[in-house]
Design an enzyme around this catalytic site. Structure first.
Site, PDB file in Angstrom:
ATOM      1  N   ASP A 347      14.374   9.668 -31.904  1.00 28.71           N
ATOM      2  CA  ASP A 347      14.609   8.502 -32.760  1.00 28.71           C
ATOM      3  C   ASP A 347      15.686   8.758 -33.818  1.00 28.71           C
ATOM      4  OD1 ASP A 347      12.667   7.323 -31.313  1.00 28.71           O
ATOM      5  OD2 ASP A 347      11.265   6.982 -32.971  1.00 28.71           O
ATOM      6  N   GLN A 352      16.994   3.917 -32.344  1.00 23.36           N
ATOM      7  CA  GLN A 352      16.463   2.733 -31.662  1.00 23.36           C
ATOM      8  C   GLN A 352      15.485   3.175 -30.576  1.00 23.36           C
ATOM      9  OE1 GLN A 352      17.966  -1.307 -29.342  1.00 23.36           O
ATOM     10  NE2 GLN A 352      19.474   0.196 -29.972  1.00 23.36           N
ATOM     11  N   LYS A 382       8.427 -15.775   7.686  1.00 24.85           N
ATOM     12  CA  LYS A 382       7.171 -16.083   8.363  1.00 24.85           C
ATOM     13  C   LYS A 382       7.202 -17.433   9.066  1.00 24.85           C
ATOM     14  CE  LYS A 382       3.769 -13.706   5.388  1.00 24.85           C
ATOM     15  NZ  LYS A 382       2.912 -13.130   6.427  1.00 24.85           N
ATOM     16  N   HIS A 472      -1.101 -17.833   7.443  1.00 22.26           N
ATOM     17  CA  HIS A 472       0.348 -17.824   7.607  1.00 22.26           C
ATOM     18  C   HIS A 472       0.705 -16.751   8.626  1.00 22.26           C
ATOM     19  CE1 HIS A 472       0.246 -14.432   4.703  1.00 22.26           C
ATOM     20  NE2 HIS A 472      -0.470 -15.243   3.938  1.00 22.26           N
ATOM     21  N   GLY A 478       3.419 -10.364   3.595  1.00 23.37           N
ATOM     22  CA  GLY A 478       3.534 -10.660   2.177  1.00 23.37           C
ATOM     23  C   GLY A 478       3.239  -9.449   1.317  1.00 23.37           C
ATOM     24  N   HIS A 479       2.121  -8.762   1.587  1.00 29.74           N
ATOM     25  CA  HIS A 479       1.781  -7.571   0.820  1.00 29.74           C
ATOM     26  C   HIS A 479       2.912  -6.542   0.894  1.00 29.74           C
ATOM     27  CE1 HIS A 479      -2.394  -8.924   0.418  1.00 29.74           C
ATOM     28  NE2 HIS A 479      -2.625  -7.877  -0.352  1.00 29.74           N
ATOM     29  N   HIS A 560      -2.366  -7.125  10.289  1.00 29.75           N
ATOM     30  CA  HIS A 560      -0.930  -6.886  10.437  1.00 29.75           C
ATOM     31  C   HIS A 560      -0.668  -5.752  11.421  1.00 29.75           C
ATOM     32  CE1 HIS A 560       1.241  -9.553   7.780  1.00 29.75           C
ATOM     33  NE2 HIS A 560       0.402  -9.314   6.799  1.00 29.75           N
TER      34      HIS A 560
END
Length: 605
Positions: A347, A352, A382, A472, A478-479, A560
């Site tokens: 610092d 900063q 998809k 879907h 998606g994961h 999947h």
């Protein structure tokens, strides 16, 4: 001399520069595997769409395929239009008495709606456009690659209750049998022989795997995935919390003044779903049987110890949850940031500290922010490009083909059915028969006895979740796309080569660790000495591993394929890189980020 250009003009110029950067990214050609119209109904010559995702549309109870092939065209029109009125016009669930839900598990339920069908058509003001990233064609129904993927999924279903501690060395004969079964498939034989056919695409070459061993089977293929325990440390450990109130091996993650436990709810061992034809067809017709899984009330929570535990985690996680946890753990351990970022000196030198920029709030918000961009990108793949059928539907095709081998309606499954490991299929039949046995109370154990002519000949894919897959298509995942995006953000901010270490019991020496659950899952123990040539786990390796754990956790659930995971993480990676590149334009500091990518290369921002 100070500039007199108004602030709003400068702000507009930065936004314009970011927009030009986004515009300069070429929008690729999106290419599917061309299976949508390939398979036909023998009696009419119309497309049967058995190689495509049709879940939720009305299916014939006897054949398991679409009752009306025209419904699929309505489905496509709704996907392409993306408005709520077109989507409402698509037939959802049973449309008549013949299609009505009949299985015990689906009595009295309604149909599930499709999930975010139009998300890939939306626009974003930051990061790559949802349609500026793409994926190669998915493996076809009659490909050698899919044969290996389906073989893998059946074995994963049978091994859901084997402790992860046995995926190491020669501790479990069933795992070794799975390894031998996978290694005998033509796809793995290509990798084993080392002579790659010139007919393979570049994407197929990247996805080649094998030969498998007990130490690498069912794992990911990125750097660090095969180092140490199966599970990433970020799925198990915590941080010290306020006032050093916890040890990292206690498994509590500090969320402000709260703490979150890494232990998960324990699903009942050996309980699988969709193992009768009646239940399978009901779920394909959209039966909403969510929440009907069964949990252990003797041991309610434990550290993730088995694949079923991991499947439970990814059944209910908040998509970016594991990566938000990983970020908090890394921050709590004071893991250094990337050397190219500013304000890392003391610092009294920098004057900063990082916070709103280049600090914890900045990183934590990006991990969640990038998830929405990733979801939109993968939704376009998809729904609007690939429309790949889920693994459970492949199991349905295999089951019907084996019962009616002369019926050309199922000829798309011929390659799979006739080349799958016969011993494996016998195991599946016995497993499913056990699932469907009546209990002492004369009630079905999992679903109901179904409508199969022979309850001992069911080759459906046993599912960890009553409702099977989400509403879907399978490709991309998606994961996995969110995993690729979130992990890329973390690798950009943190020193990815940093070795994970903790203070020893005396609080004097920093020692490496590789925690695994105890035998009963109630605690963690450091077992780093059990892994050959492993001196320490790294930030990059464990971030890649948590990515793979979550993605492959979905495979353990049966929803999947491997290729869904492998291609989707690269899409997420591209989304994250694009987001970071555009954000860099907004800062006054001169800085860089060095990001290790999933293919082993490095990208510098």
């Amino acid at each position: 001399m100070a500039s007199h250009i108004p602030r709003f003009t400068k702000a507009y110029a930065v936004r314009e520069q970011a927009a030009l950067m986004a515009k300069s990214r070429p929008h690729p050609l999106h290419v599917s595997n061309n299976e949508e119209l390939r398979y036909r109904i023998p009696t009419s010559g119309e497309p049967s769409h058995i190689g495509s995702y049709t879940k939720g549309l009305p299916h014939d109870r006897n054949t398991g395929v679409l009752s009306n092939p025209d419904d699929f065209q309505s489905f496509i029109r709704a996907m392409d239009a993306g408005d709520q009125f077109s989507i409402r016009d698509v037939p959802l669930g049973p449309q008549n008495e013949q299609q009505a839900f009949q299985s015990g598990i689906a009595k009295g339920v309604s149909a599930r709606a499709w999930e975010s069908m139009a998300a890939g058509l939306t626009y974003d003001l930051e990061g790559p456009d949802a349609q500026s990233v793409t994926m190669p064609p998915a493996p076809a129904l009659d490909s050698d690659e899919l044969l290996t993927e389906v073989t893998e999924l059946y074995w994963m279903a049978l091994l859901r209750d084997v402790p992860f501690s046995e995926f190491n060395g020669d501790k479990n004969n069933d795992i070794q049998e799975a390894v031998d079964s996978l290694n005998s498939t033509p796809w793995v034989q290509i990798a084993k022989n080392g002579v790659v056919p010139t007919t393979l695409t570049d994407a197929e070459r990247v996805r080649l795997r094998g030969p498998f061993t007990v130490d690498n089977v069912f794992r990911g293929t990125t750097r660090g995935d095969r180092d140490g325990p199966y599970l990433s440390q970020f799925m198990l450990i915590g941080n010290t919390g306020i006032g050093n109130g916890n040890r990292i091996e206690d498994g509590f993650i500090r969320y402000g003044a709260h703490r979150v436990d890494q232990r998960v709810r324990v699903a009942e061992m050996g309980r699988d779903f969709m193992t009768t034809w009646s239940a399978f067809v009901d779920v394909q017709n959209g039966a909403d049987v969510r929440g009907r899984e069964v949990y252990n009330n003797d041991v309610r929570y434990r550290f993730i110890s088995t694949p079923r535990d991991l499947a439970t985690y990814v059944h209910f996680d908040a998509l970016y949850q594991a990566y938000l946890n990983a970020c908090l753990i890394l921050l709590g351990m004071r893991v250094p940031f990337d050397k190219g970022l500013p304000f890392q000196r003391e610092d009294d030198i920098d004057h900063q500290q990082t916070f709103a920029t280049f600090g914890a709030p900045h990183i934590l918000s990006l991990v969640t922010e990038v998830a929405t961009r990733a979801l939109k990108a993968v939704r376009f793949q998809k729904f609007n490009v690939h429309r790949r059928l889920r693994p459970e539907a492949v199991g349905g095709l295999l089951h019907r083909y084996m019962q009616e081998t002369t019926n050309d309606l199922y000829r798309g499954a011929k390659q799979l059915a006739e080349n799958l490991d016969a011993n494996l299929l016998d195991k599946v039949k016995r497993h499913n028969a056990k699932q469907n046995m009546k209990s002492d109370g004369d009630a079905p154990r999992a679903n109901d006895l179904g409508e199969c002519e022979d309850a001992d000949e069911i080759t459906l894919l046993p599912m960890a979740f009553p409702e099977g897959s989400p509403m879907h298509p399978s490709y991309g995942a998606g994961h996995a796309t969110v995993a690729g995006a979130c992990v890329t953000i973390l690798k950009a901010f943190f020193d990815h080569g940093y070795e994970l270490r903790m203070l020893d019991e005396d609080g004097e020496t920093m020692i490496p660790f590789a925690f695994v659950p105890t035998a009963d899952g109630s605690g963690l123990e450091n077992r780093i000495g059990e892994y050959r040539n492993l001196t320490a786990l790294t930030v990059e390796g464990e971030l890649n591993k948590v990515c793979s754990n979550i993605c492959i956790g979905r495979n353990w659930g049966g929803v999947h394929y491997f290729s869904d995971y492998r291609e989707s993480i690269r899409v997420g990676e591209q989304v994250a890189i694009g987001l970071l590149e555009e954000q860099k334009l907004t800062y006054g500091e001169n800085f860089s980020m060095t990001v290790p990518l999933f293919d082993g290369s490095v990208h510098r921002i």
